[in-house]
Every structure is written in C-alpha cells, then in structure tokens.
Design an enzyme around this catalytic site. Structure first.
Site, PDB file in Angstrom:
ATOM      1  N   HIS A   1     -25.170  43.076 -25.019  1.00  0.00           N
ATOM      2  CA  HIS A   1     -25.535  41.727 -24.613  1.00  0.00           C
ATOM      3  C   HIS A   1     -26.081  40.897 -25.775  1.00  0.00           C
ATOM      4  CE1 HIS A   1     -26.890  38.491 -22.065  1.00  0.00           C
ATOM      5  NE2 HIS A   1     -28.169  38.694 -22.381  1.00  0.00           N
TER       6      HIS A   1
ATOM      7  N   SER B   1     -27.062  33.831 -23.329  1.00  0.00           N
ATOM      8  CA  SER B   1     -27.674  34.350 -22.109  1.00  0.00           C
ATOM      9  C   SER B   1     -28.268  33.230 -21.269  1.00  0.00           C
ATOM     10  CB  SER B   1     -28.718  35.410 -22.483  1.00  0.00           C
ATOM     11  OG  SER B   1     -29.100  36.161 -21.374  1.00  0.00           O
TER      12      SER B   1
END
Length: 305
Positions: free
Chosen positions: A283, A129
């Site tokens: 995610h 991320s």
C-alpha cells in the site's frame, strides 16, 4: 559569517538560529476557518525563467498524503517533476488545523478553498490513500477546474480499511497514555502493534518534543480514531449522478488490496478516461518503490503536456 536568508512574503512559520532564518513551512487560513500548512517546492528552472512563466507553461502539482502522514512524506517525490509542487498537510495532520469533522467532503472543501486562494488553475492533483479519495471526491464535486488526477492505491468505493489501521491507533493511544521522553521508548510500545520498522518510523514521525522534554502526538489521535469509518467510506455512490471526464492515472500497489480488479469497473464509471499503472509494492507505494512511482508519473504527465 552566515548570511541571513530573506523571508518571503508568504505567511510562514520559522525559527531563529544564530544569524540564520530557516523556513520550515507556509500556512494558508481558509474561509472555512481551517488553516492548512504546506511546502512549496519550486524547480530549478524558476531562476532562469521566473515562477510566473513557469506556472503558465507547467501547471502546478498538489500532493496529498495519506492517513497519519504529512507534507514531509512527499519531499522526495518533487524531483524531476519540473513544475511547482505544493505538498499539503490535510486537516488534523502535520502542522494544519485540528477539527472534529474529518470526512472526504470536508477534506475536499479544504483543498478547493486552497486552490482558489492561491489561484491554482487546472493543477494536477496527486494523493495517496486518504489523499487519493480526497482528490477523487474533489473531482466529482466539480467545483474547481483541475487538469489531471493521480490517485495512489485507493478506489472510489466503500471498502473497509485494513485492520492494521485499527492496530496503529491502539498503539498510538497506548503511547499517549504513557510518559515518553525518547522516541525509542515509543517505538518499543509500538512494536506490539506493528512489526515493520519503516511503518513504525512513519507513524512516530508524528511525535513532537514538548517544552518539558516529553514527546506527544502532533495529530489528534482521538479525532482520527473516530474518523476511521469515514476514511473507509466514499461520499459518491452512483456514477450516473457524478462523473469526471478528465485524465486519470490510478497507481496501485500489486501487493495491496485497495484497488482490486473487481473495483475497476466502478472506477471506470466514475472516471471513464482512467489509466492504470501497477507498481510491485504494498500500500505504501511512494515509500516502497519511489523510483518506479516517479517514472510512471513523469512519463504519464509528459503525454498530457
């Protein structure tokens, strides 16, 4: 009686319990004034061959967490990698320095200085991320030599963060405004902002107990809230002006939107040798599907040795 463990020469933080030193983490003061905390995970082969030989034959890995994460998130990822793994706390996270500036060029500069300080030549950089955009920024800045990139579930584009991150900061600031003694009380507040208990536990891992018994955030919530727009941005706009030709493995969660199919052409222009590994997850790839992630990385790195 327990034997007292000898302290290594690295600058480190530790606490003393009866008859035993427990090493928690090491720190490096960078030339730009930032101090980065890190864990060094050394594989079992160190005892047989020595760390120096191991580094020569298996270049190190540097592992970066995402927003609101820390070096603790990546401890389980070091198994089977068979090489030294440095798990870092980026600035404004974990045990590293707090600083008002929080953008990808600043994060990349910290990492460059860390690699130079430790003389880590041609490492493999893995980042999730925020960490993914950091390692991609470092590669495109082209100021230090690296061997491989493994960005996890992020792309080199300007893309709005999922609105969940705004909710997280709202909940965390609400906790900050409340006198909290038990983590369960903080969790009760955070439930209004996030349903997933695993994500709440991830965020609550940033709480630390104070001398007066209250629990406060270790990370600077205000700085990171103000940096959300920077985290959605990417500092390089034109692939014609910046490109990295080395090996890249992009690991994406198939249930996440951060590396959508329409982003792949831009990704390919910045990183023409990229390969894609899909993991059936959201995610939070490394925590949702750790074995699938580890298998993809180990197999890909074996082909690069």
């Amino acid at each position: 009686m327990l034997a007292r463990r000898a302290l290594p020469r690295l600058q480190q933080c530790h606490r003393l319990v009866p008859f035993l030193y427990i090493r928690l983490y090491s720190t490096t003061k960078l030339s730009n004034g930032i101090t980065l905390a890190y864990d060094l995970h050394e594989p079992a082969k160190k005892a047989e061959r020595g760390l120096r030989d191991l580094r020569e034959n298996a270049p190190p890995i540097v592992f970066l967490h995402g927003l609101f994460g820390s070096k603790k998130n990546n401890r389980s990822m070091t198994r089977d990698l068979n090489r030294p793994v440095y798990a870092l706390d980026l600035r404004n996270h974990g045990d590293s320095s707090h600083d008002p500036r929080h953008d990808y060029n600043a994060l990349a500069e910290d990492l460059e200085l860390f690699l130079q300080h430790h003389k880590l030549t041609r490492p493999t950089l893995i980042g999730h991320s925020m960490g993914a955009k950091t390692v991609m920024t470092l590669a495109l800045r082209n100021r230090v030599p690296i061997a491989n990139l493994i960005p996890i579930d992020n792309a080199p584009v300007d893309a709005a963060l999922h609105r969940d991150f705004i909710k997280y900061t709202q909940g965390m600031r609400k906790i900050d405004e409340t006198t909290i003694h038990r983590q369960s009380d903080a969790d009760a507040i955070l439930k209004d902002y996030e349903e997933s208990i695993s994500i709440r536990q991830f965020l609550l891992g940033n709480l630390v107990r104070q001398p007066d018994g209250t629990q406060k955030w270790q990370i600077p919530i205000k700085i990171l809230t103000n940096a959300l727009d920077n985290m959605a941005d990417f500092p390089f706009k034109d692939p014609e002006e910046a490109r990295w030709e080395g090996p890249v493995l992009v690991v994406r969660g198939t249930k996440s939107h951060y590396v959508a199919d329409e982003m792949l052409p831009v990704l390919g222009r910045f990183f023409p040798k990229f390969e894609l590994a899909d993991v059936e997850s959201g995610h939070w790839v490394t925590s949702e599907k750790p074995e699938e992630f580890r298998k993809a990385v180990v197999e890909w790195l074996q082909d690069k040795e």
